[in-house]
Design an enzyme around this catalytic site. Structure first.
Site, PDB file in Angstrom:
ATOM      1  N   PRO A   2     -15.458 -24.807   6.969  1.00  0.00           N
ATOM      2  CA  PRO A   2     -15.689 -25.671   6.077  1.00  0.00           C
ATOM      3  C   PRO A   2     -14.721 -26.584   5.549  1.00  0.00           C
ATOM      4  CG  PRO A   2     -16.438 -23.448   5.367  1.00  0.00           C
ATOM      5  CD  PRO A   2     -15.539 -23.317   6.483  1.00  0.00           C
ATOM      6  N   GLU A   3     -14.713 -27.825   5.857  1.00  0.00           N
ATOM      7  CA  GLU A   3     -14.017 -28.928   5.454  1.00  0.00           C
ATOM      8  C   GLU A   3     -14.066 -29.406   4.164  1.00  0.00           C
ATOM      9  OE1 GLU A   3     -11.641 -31.187   8.294  1.00  0.00           O
ATOM     10  OE2 GLU A   3     -12.942 -30.344   9.916  1.00  0.00           O
ATOM     11  N   HIS A  91     -22.460  -8.869   4.903  1.00  0.00           N
ATOM     12  CA  HIS A  91     -21.300  -9.804   4.529  1.00  0.00           C
ATOM     13  C   HIS A  91     -21.359 -10.666   3.173  1.00  0.00           C
ATOM     14  CE1 HIS A  91     -20.446  -9.410   8.948  1.00  0.00           C
ATOM     15  NE2 HIS A  91     -21.843  -9.959   9.274  1.00  0.00           N
ATOM     16  N   ARG A 110     -16.397 -13.429   8.571  1.00  0.00           N
ATOM     17  CA  ARG A 110     -14.984 -13.245   9.144  1.00  0.00           C
ATOM     18  C   ARG A 110     -13.937 -12.785   8.113  1.00  0.00           C
ATOM     19  NH1 ARG A 110     -14.014 -17.875  13.490  1.00  0.00           N
ATOM     20  NH2 ARG A 110     -12.261 -16.618  13.793  1.00  0.00           N
ATOM     21  N   ARG A 152       9.661 -39.979  10.020  1.00  0.00           N
ATOM     22  CA  ARG A 152       9.087 -38.658  10.827  1.00  0.00           C
ATOM     23  C   ARG A 152       8.822 -39.301  12.282  1.00  0.00           C
ATOM     24  NH1 ARG A 152       5.794 -34.832   6.582  1.00  0.00           N
ATOM     25  NH2 ARG A 152       5.025 -34.071   8.484  1.00  0.00           N
TER      26      ARG A 152
END
Ligand SMILES: [Zn+2]
Length: 271
Positions: A2-3, A91, A110, A152
């Site tokens: 999930p983002e 789960h 997971r 950077r």
């Protein structure tokens, strides 16, 4: 995984069903997630009123008068609202039983997700304190991004995926926003003009805002559904499209690994 848009979609999906409810009971079926679920949560939350559901980066924040429940969906987590008598599935590790008879359940095959508690100011929590600005907030713009990157030499893709720069730009959205801004993902941060940083910041906001809007169409799934907001594959221009023609120039999209992540880009349009 999930983002940010999926997490924001989750927040919007669950908030109307749980905000303002009291916690009748907390059930911990499997405490061993990324970190252990605190075993005193059932006593801490029993009878307490859940005031609101906020989000910081990919953390969902369930706000109470006396503290905040911090939840993270990890790699495979999902939250859904179910009726009290809904069968518990494999789960289903954690559940909040609410005064209106429904339940909020966390499923996480997971177990990289997290359920944590803080009684202090949530912004000071070690997981949240170092986070950069929200990409959809006003503090995030091209001038800010240019300040972060101007000294950077690392790649621009690594910079925008670093949560200390800006939160919630995962791999998919990094690839998409760099394509839209016509910036090559490996370009060193200190070799990008401020104008290009401004374009990139706009594209990051745009691509995430579009994904959140599209996620809104899956809200009904949070009620007795599988709780998984869909990915927004239909609108992705380069991610997952290696070998397909670039929507800009028609040459094949390339895929290379950069900092251990699959990176999709057009070598002609992005430089
Ligand atoms: Zn192209």
């Amino acid at each position: 995984m999930p983002e940010l848009p999926e997490v924001e979609t989750t927040r919007r999906g669950i908030a109307p069903h749980i905000s303002g409810q009291r916690i009748r009971r907390v059930v911990i079926r499997q405490p061993r997630l990324r970190w252990p679920i605190p075993d005193d949560l059932p006593q801490l939350l029993k009878g307490r009123k859940l005031l609101s559901v906020a989000r910081r980066g990919k953390y969902l924040l369930l706000v109470f008068h006396h503290g905040t429940l911090i939840m993270h969906l990890g790699m495979s987590g999902s939250l859904r609202i179910v009726e009290a008598d809904a069968a518990v599935q494999k789960h289903d590790h954690f559940e909040l039983q609410l005064s209106n008879g429904s339940q909020l359940r966390l499923r996480d095959p997971r177990r990289f997700g997290a359920v944590l508690w803080t009684g202090q100011a949530v912004t000071d929590h070690p997981l949240l304190a170092a986070l950069g600005p929200e990409p959809l907030d006003e503090a995030f713009d091209g001038d800010y991004l240019h300040d972060c990157g101007k000294n950077r030499r690392s790649s621009i893709k690594q910079l925008i995926m670093d949560g200390k720069t800006v939160v919630g730009v995962g791999n998919i959205y990094a690839c998409e926003s760099l394509f839209r801004a016509a910036i090559h993902p490996t370009r060193p941060c200190n070799r990008i003009s401020i104008q290009r940083y401004r374009t990139l910041a706009e594209e990051i906001r745009e691509v995430l805002a579009e994904a959140v809007t599209q996620g809104g169409t899956t809200l009904r799934d949070f009620l007795n559904g599988d709780g998984k907001p869909g990915y927004f594959a239909q609108s992705l221009r380069v991610y997952g499209r290696a070998g397909e023609p670039c929507p800009g120039c028609g040459n094949p999209i390339r895929n290379k690994t950069l900092a251990q992540r699959s990176t999709f880009y057009c070598p002609t349009c992005q430089h």
